[in-house]
Design an enzyme around this catalytic site. Structure first.
Site, PDB file in Angstrom:
ATOM      1  N   ASP A 203       0.657  -1.040  -0.057  1.00  0.00           N
ATOM      2  CA  ASP A 203       0.086   0.028  -0.118  1.00  0.00           C
ATOM      3  C   ASP A 203       0.824   1.129   0.092  1.00  0.00           C
ATOM      4  O   ASP A 203       2.004   1.360   0.748  1.00  0.00           O
ATOM      5  CB  ASP A 203      -0.999  -0.004   1.285  1.00  0.00           C
ATOM      6  CG  ASP A 203      -1.794   1.189   1.430  1.00  0.00           C
ATOM      7  OD1 ASP A 203      -2.729   1.171   0.656  1.00  0.00           O
ATOM      8  OD2 ASP A 203      -1.700   2.097   2.123  1.00  0.00           O
ATOM      9  N   GLU A 257       1.507  -0.743  -4.799  1.00  0.00           N
ATOM     10  CA  GLU A 257       0.688   0.495  -5.185  1.00  0.00           C
ATOM     11  C   GLU A 257       1.514   1.748  -5.462  1.00  0.00           C
ATOM     12  O   GLU A 257       1.794   2.394  -4.488  1.00  0.00           O
ATOM     13  CB  GLU A 257      -0.441   0.767  -4.194  1.00  0.00           C
ATOM     14  CG  GLU A 257      -1.463   2.028  -4.535  1.00  0.00           C
ATOM     15  CD  GLU A 257      -2.246   2.453  -3.314  1.00  0.00           C
ATOM     16  OE1 GLU A 257      -3.362   2.946  -3.658  1.00  0.00           O
ATOM     17  OE2 GLU A 257      -1.715   2.187  -2.205  1.00  0.00           O
TER      18      GLU A 257
END
Length: 539
Positions: A203, A257
């Protein structure tokens, strides 16, 4: 399962556990619900499942505020449930990716609680970004950084220190200059890899490393380098993680990401000793426009080629407006545009384009990500009452931004009224977000019985993609000319994809046989209507 570089061409399905399936009737999805539905996912035809954080968390940001990576949140189940899910998924040929959030932890994490009690100057506070404030009495934040969720990126604690949180105050940023932070995350990777996880999704992968001088920052005139995005030292983190991943008999996959406008900077994360793949946000944000789609496909393939990494293709996820809704608007780009909250859109148009976009995605070289519910043609739920919204973006913007709840509404499985089989008949609570009553036409049960449904298209397309040798390779060549409003390309061996984004039908090539079309064809099945895609093989 064979030990191959499976991530190079995999179709990966994103499971947002809270909204997938509720087995115990409390209105919240859980791991038991996912386990019950694993046969559905195997039948759909995907290769792997990516799970949003399922760890112990106060849920200030839907689990992205992790309190303990080695425990499952009680609302989802237990560690034993997760271990069983991984085993059962593997038995069905499905791989598992778990989510890791290196930028921050929860303010309930044991480290942060210790830092609060230890006081200024302590070793515990060195794990985070605690600093004295500015001004005569330290009453001003250490710098002018703003939170991604809105408002200041600093919060003051009782003893006068401030701590950094680039997201919500409940998500204090970690200090990656501290060796203990690095060692702990490598230990977390091993914890899940040892339990059978086949990889991790990382993330906000560009954000963990900060300029230690913490300079003021004007987003309107960004300096080079940015003080907390894509700092050069961030790559050392992922080189260490890659070493951990490669230490297993079947190497684990690292998926980033990585939100970056510069394709060269993005490609640096995909070097042979860092991540295997990264999400393609340029493609996700691209409008339904032939010239711009062609440009982003070209730039994506060009950026990935020098580092030998596979491209990824994605239309929706848990952070953006569902693409059926986006494609139904005049401006069909921007994964999430708060300025379009509630703007008019056309369901028929959005659905037709979404069907065509699926065939385009699955035909491109590389891997593809699907977000739960897109296989049902679900649209963004934009009329959730303010009192029921839970995304911190909504609260921190004072309601000006509706936030991301509209794409996180629980899935409809069966029946004609809420909860549509998301929860059992014995449920003691409503789903955590309300489902639209008109989702009765797009339950799994309804669509499975309809050969023309979105679900049937997904199942057929995924089955044919898996069976087609040309789609497993990396050969790619355009057949249409730049500037055409027709996207046509070959993947070798006489196999072609065509997508018509022009306002008029176009003829199919002579001698071609239709393998699959996203919608009805015209003129004796030899014309491709607007907003329609087709897979062809030369006869």
């Amino acid at each position: 399962m064979p030990t191959t570089a499976w991530w190079r061409s995999a179709v990966i399905y994103q499971v947002y556990v809270r909204s997938f399936a509720d087995a115990n009737g409390d209105g919240v999805g859980d791991l038991a619900g996912v386990r019950n539905r694993l046969p559905y996912l195997a039948e759909l035809g995907v290769d792997a499942l990516w799970f949003n954080p399922w760890y112990a968390s106060p849920m200030a940001d839907a689990g992205y505020d992790v309190a303990d990576y080695r425990a499952i949140d009680p609302s989802f189940g237990t560690l034993a449930d997760a271990e069983a899910l991984i085993r059962e998924a593997h038995d069905l040929g499905l791989r598992i990716l778990v989510d890791i959030v290196p930028n921050h932890v929860s303010d309930r994490h044991a480290w942060f609680q210790e830092a609060l009690s230890a006081g200024p100057g302590s070793a515990a506070r060195e794990l985070f970004w605690f600093r004295p404030g500015r001004g005569s009495n330290g009453q001003l934040p250490p710098n002018d950084w703003q939170s991604v969720f809105g408002g200041p990126a600093w919060t003051r604690v009782a003893d006068g220190d401030w701590y950094l949180h680039l997201f919500a105050p409940e998500q204090p940023d970690l200090n990656w200059n501290n060796a203990k932070v690095r060692e702990e995350h490598e230990s977390v990777l091993r914890f899940w890899f040892d339990r059978g996880a086949d990889g991790v999704r990382i993330d906000s992968a560009t954000m963990p490393v900060k300029d230690p001088t913490l300079p003021d920052f004007d987003p309107a005139a960004p300096p080079v380098p940015h003080p907390y995005i894509d700092q050069d030292d961030v790559h050392a983190i992922y080189r260490a993680w890659r070493a951990v991943a490669d230490s297993y008999p079947e190497p684990r996959a690292l998926v980033g990401e990585v939100w970056l406008d510069d394709p060269v900077r993005l490609a640096a994360y995909l070097r042979s000793d860092e991540m295997h793949t990264a999400f393609n946000f340029d493609y996700l944000n691209c409008p339904w426009d032939a010239e711009r789609l062609r440009a982003v496909i070209d730039s994506t393939l060009a950026a990935h080629a020098p580092v030998g990494a596979p491209a990824t293709w994605v239309l929706s996820n848990h952070d953006v407006t569902r693409h059926v809704t986006r494609y139904g608007r005049a401006d069909s780009g921007m994964g999430r545009n708060p300025g379009q909250d509630g703007a008019p859109w056309d369901l028929t148009l959005g659905t037709r384009r979404a069907r065509a976009a699926l065939l385009l995605n699955l035909a491109l070289p590389g891997s593809c990500y699907l977000y739960q519910g897109e296989e049902l043609g679900l649209w963004e739920v934009e009329d959730i009452p303010a009192a029921l919204r839970q995304d911190p973006i909504h609260a921190r913007s004072g309601g000006a931004d509706q936030g991301r709840d509209g794409c996180r509404v629980p899935l409809p499985w069966s029946g004609t009224e809420p909860p549509f089989g998301f929860s059992p008949a014995s449920a003691t609570a409503d789903p955590w977000l309300p489902q639209p009553t008109d989702w009765s036409t797009c339950t799994v049960q309804a669509e499975a019985a309809d050969p023309g449904s979105m679900l049937s298209l997904y199942r057929t397309a995924l089955r044919q993609r898996r069976a087609e040798p040309a789609l497993r390779g990396e050969e790619f060549a355009w057949l249409s000319a730049p500037g055409d409003r027709l996207l046509a390309f070959t993947r070798g061996a006489g196999w072609t994809c065509m997508v018509n984004l022009s306002p008029a039908p176009v003829p199919l090539p002579d001698g071609s046989r239709v393998v699959l079309a996203s919608g009805p064809l015209g003129e004796d099945e030899r014309e491709l209507p607007t907003d329609t895609a087709v897979w062809l093989r030369q006869a």
